[in-house]
Design a protein around this motif. Structure first.
Motif, PDB file in Angstrom:
ATOM      1  N   ASP A   1      -5.958 -10.557   1.733  1.00 48.24           N
ATOM      2  CA  ASP A   1      -7.225 -11.120   1.911  1.00 48.24           C
ATOM      3  C   ASP A   1      -7.462 -12.366   1.320  1.00 48.24           C
ATOM      4  OD1 ASP A   1     -10.618 -10.637   0.894  1.00 48.24           O
ATOM      5  OD2 ASP A   1      -9.894 -11.258   2.611  1.00 48.24           O
TER       6      ASP A   1
ATOM      7  N   LEU B   1       1.950  -0.932  15.247  1.00 42.28           N
ATOM      8  CA  LEU B   1       0.617  -1.543  15.719  1.00 42.28           C
ATOM      9  C   LEU B   1       0.710  -1.633  17.294  1.00 42.28           C
ATOM     10  CD1 LEU B   1      -2.158  -3.163  15.021  1.00 42.28           C
ATOM     11  CD2 LEU B   1      -0.475  -5.189  14.930  1.00 42.28           C
TER      12      LEU B   1
ATOM     13  N   PHE C   1      -9.566  -9.451  16.613  1.00 45.71           N
ATOM     14  CA  PHE C   1     -10.317 -10.139  15.547  1.00 45.71           C
ATOM     15  C   PHE C   1     -11.447 -10.811  16.010  1.00 45.71           C
ATOM     16  CE2 PHE C   1      -6.970  -8.746  12.930  1.00 45.71           C
ATOM     17  CZ  PHE C   1      -6.027  -9.316  13.268  1.00 45.71           C
TER      18      PHE C   1
ATOM     19  N   ASN D   1      -5.939  -9.000   8.247  1.00 44.00           N
ATOM     20  CA  ASN D   1      -5.195  -8.456   7.490  1.00 44.00           C
ATOM     21  C   ASN D   1      -4.468  -7.156   8.443  1.00 44.00           C
ATOM     22  OD1 ASN D   1      -6.014  -9.696   5.271  1.00 44.00           O
ATOM     23  ND2 ASN D   1      -7.680  -8.632   4.819  1.00 44.00           N
TER      24      ASN D   1
ATOM     25  N   PHE E   1      -9.187   4.643   8.755  1.00 45.32           N
ATOM     26  CA  PHE E   1      -8.693   5.052   9.960  1.00 45.32           C
ATOM     27  C   PHE E   1      -9.641   6.284  10.741  1.00 45.32           C
ATOM     28  CE2 PHE E   1      -4.260   3.665  10.405  1.00 45.32           C
ATOM     29  CZ  PHE E   1      -3.997   3.244   9.053  1.00 45.32           C
ATOM     30  N   GLY E   2      -9.532   6.444  11.994  1.00 46.69           N
ATOM     31  CA  GLY E   2     -10.013   7.415  12.600  1.00 46.69           C
ATOM     32  C   GLY E   2      -9.241   8.637  12.425  1.00 46.69           C
TER      33      GLY E   2
ATOM     34  N   ALA F   1     -11.664  -4.254   7.245  1.00 49.41           N
ATOM     35  CA  ALA F   1     -12.882  -4.909   6.635  1.00 49.41           C
ATOM     36  C   ALA F   1     -12.552  -6.546   6.538  1.00 49.41           C
ATOM     37  CB  ALA F   1     -13.052  -4.763   5.103  1.00 49.41           C
ATOM     38  N   ARG F   2     -13.348  -7.347   6.969  1.00 47.41           N
ATOM     39  CA  ARG F   2     -13.218  -8.712   7.005  1.00 47.41           C
ATOM     40  C   ARG F   2     -13.074  -9.472   5.749  1.00 47.41           C
ATOM     41  NH1 ARG F   2     -14.096 -11.917  11.653  1.00 47.41           N
ATOM     42  NH2 ARG F   2     -14.344 -10.515  13.484  1.00 47.41           N
ATOM     43  N   THR F   3     -13.437  -8.602   4.611  1.00 41.91           N
ATOM     44  CA  THR F   3     -13.068  -9.113   3.535  1.00 41.91           C
ATOM     45  C   THR F   3     -12.475  -7.986   2.491  1.00 41.91           C
ATOM     46  OG1 THR F   3     -15.437  -8.783   2.462  1.00 41.91           O
ATOM     47  CG2 THR F   3     -14.776 -10.916   3.133  1.00 41.91           C
ATOM     48  N   GLY F   4     -11.606  -8.295   1.996  1.00 45.84           N
ATOM     49  CA  GLY F   4     -10.720  -7.174   1.184  1.00 45.84           C
ATOM     50  C   GLY F   4      -9.668  -6.552   2.135  1.00 45.84           C
ATOM     51  N   ASN F   5      -8.879  -5.768   1.457  1.00 44.90           N
ATOM     52  CA  ASN F   5      -7.728  -5.298   2.229  1.00 44.90           C
ATOM     53  C   ASN F   5      -8.071  -3.962   2.742  1.00 44.90           C
ATOM     54  OD1 ASN F   5      -6.551  -7.260  -0.066  1.00 44.90           O
ATOM     55  ND2 ASN F   5      -5.264  -7.304   1.809  1.00 44.90           N
ATOM     56  N   GLN F   6      -9.272  -3.325   2.632  1.00 47.66           N
ATOM     57  CA  GLN F   6      -9.439  -1.868   3.126  1.00 47.66           C
ATOM     58  C   GLN F   6      -9.306  -1.738   4.421  1.00 47.66           C
ATOM     59  OE1 GLN F   6      -9.341   0.138   0.495  1.00 47.66           O
ATOM     60  NE2 GLN F   6     -10.815   1.972   0.828  1.00 47.66           N
ATOM     61  N   PHE F   7      -8.708  -0.593   4.605  1.00 48.93           N
ATOM     62  CA  PHE F   7      -8.468  -0.029   6.316  1.00 48.93           C
ATOM     63  C   PHE F   7      -9.289   1.112   6.115  1.00 48.93           C
ATOM     64  CE2 PHE F   7      -6.186  -2.786   8.367  1.00 48.93           C
ATOM     65  CZ  PHE F   7      -5.387  -2.568   9.214  1.00 48.93           C
TER      66      PHE F   7
ATOM     67  N   PHE G   1      -8.201  -2.172  15.290  1.00 48.36           N
ATOM     68  CA  PHE G   1      -6.785  -2.028  15.503  1.00 48.36           C
ATOM     69  C   PHE G   1      -6.489  -0.466  16.298  1.00 48.36           C
ATOM     70  CE2 PHE G   1      -5.442  -5.322  12.620  1.00 48.36           C
ATOM     71  CZ  PHE G   1      -6.636  -5.395  11.593  1.00 48.36           C
TER      72      PHE G   1
ATOM     73  N   GLN H   1      -1.920  -4.440   8.797  1.00 48.77           N
ATOM     74  CA  GLN H   1      -1.085  -3.882   7.883  1.00 48.77           C
ATOM     75  C   GLN H   1       0.212  -3.287   8.726  1.00 48.77           C
ATOM     76  OE1 GLN H   1      -2.749  -0.797   5.574  1.00 48.77           O
ATOM     77  NE2 GLN H   1      -4.373  -1.987   5.104  1.00 48.77           N
TER      78      GLN H   1
ATOM     79  N   TYR I   1       0.992  -1.247  -0.028  1.00 49.34           N
ATOM     80  CA  TYR I   1       0.161   0.057   0.157  1.00 49.34           C
ATOM     81  C   TYR I   1       0.757   1.288  -0.031  1.00 49.34           C
ATOM     82  CZ  TYR I   1      -2.839  -3.399   2.314  1.00 49.34           C
ATOM     83  OH  TYR I   1      -3.638  -4.638   2.779  1.00 49.34           O
TER      84      TYR I   1
ATOM     85  N   TYR J   1     -12.522  -5.999  12.131  1.00 46.51           N
ATOM     86  CA  TYR J   1     -11.125  -6.261  12.419  1.00 46.51           C
ATOM     87  C   TYR J   1     -10.970  -4.928  13.129  1.00 46.51           C
ATOM     88  CZ  TYR J   1     -10.587 -10.608  10.068  1.00 46.51           C
ATOM     89  OH  TYR J   1     -10.930 -12.158   9.621  1.00 46.51           O
TER      90      TYR J   1
ATOM     91  N   LYS K   1      -4.433  -5.397  18.428  1.00 47.74           N
ATOM     92  CA  LYS K   1      -5.725  -5.806  17.711  1.00 47.74           C
ATOM     93  C   LYS K   1      -6.634  -6.719  18.043  1.00 47.74           C
ATOM     94  CE  LYS K   1      -2.742  -9.476  16.062  1.00 47.74           C
ATOM     95  NZ  LYS K   1      -1.745  -9.406  17.139  1.00 47.74           N
TER      96      LYS K   1
END
Lengths: 117, 113
Positions: free
Chosen positions: A97, B46, B51, A104, B103-104, B95-101, B34, A106, A33, B32, B49
């Protein structure tokens, strides 16, 4: 080893220059990323590579050109940047994923502090 | 739509005092969760976390966080803050599927002697 290495740490460039940022990881992660972070703000996602293929481009201007030459390396090529592009550029990596079993996490590098004059 | 809210932009605590940083999320399913910490000019590290399973999770540097599904919260706590804890703290939802995060907006922590 959970290290993501970014070089250079600092970069100053003029608006007509061409430069590249480099990111490297050896954790076997197949997702990488690029984020842009302004001071006191959260990271903003720019690009995601999955298995060396670009999977997400968050409408980033074409003056930013990512490249993933292999599973360990990620580059960000910069050309004709604007002063507002000055920021901390962060690289991260994670496992790809694999559905609901994916976890995942990061892992981030220390970033490249970019100043555009 | 997914979102993460950190209501406190800036918090100041005395060294040795307890700390709680708030995080609320909006997500269609259990995500998920973090917490990351960022020292000035550095990348994100980190802290911990979540899960699944035990809703109280332990992290590095003496931090812990508790997941409360009913409140859609994942607050970060530390019983006794050290001067070296001064930093920016980001809560994130994965997300539980996909790689998207997601952030606050971050909470900046100042520690006074």
């Amino acid at each position: 080893d959970t290290e993501v290495t970014q070089t250079p740490k600092h970069l100053v460039m003029g608006m007509t220059n061409k430069k590249s940022l480099k990111c490297e990881q050896h954790m076997g992660h197949r997702a990488m990323y690029w984020y842009k972070q302004k001071a006191k703000k959260p990271p903003e996602l720019m690009f995601v590579y999955s298995y060396e293929k670009l999977s997400i481009n968050e409408s980033v201007p074409s003056r930013f050109s990512p490249e993933c030459p292999n599973s360990s390396l990620l580059n960000l090529h910069l050309h004709a940047l604007q002063p507002e592009d000055s920021a901390l550029y962060l690289c991260a990596s994670s496992q790809v994923d694999m559905g609901i079993r994916a976890k995942n996490i990061q892992y981030f590098g220390a970033g490249t502090r970019l100043s555009v004059l | 739509a997914q979102s993460v809210t950190q209501p406190d932009i800036h918090i100041t605590v005395s060294e040795g005092a307890s700390l709680e940083l708030r995080c609320n999320y909006s997500y269609g399913a259990t995500p998920y969760l973090f917490w990351y910490v960022q020292s000035p000019g550095q990348g994100l590290q980190l802290l911990l976390k979540y899960f699944s399973g035990d809703t109280l999770v332990q992290g590095i540097k003496g931090f812990e966080a508790e997941f409360k599904r009913s409140q859609s919260s994942f607050n970060l706590r530390k019983p006794s803050v050290h001067w070296s804890d001064a930093a920016e703290y980001f809560c994130a939802v994965g997300a539980r599927t996909g790689n998207q995060f997601y952030f606050g907006t971050g909470t900046s922590l100042t520690v006074i002697p």
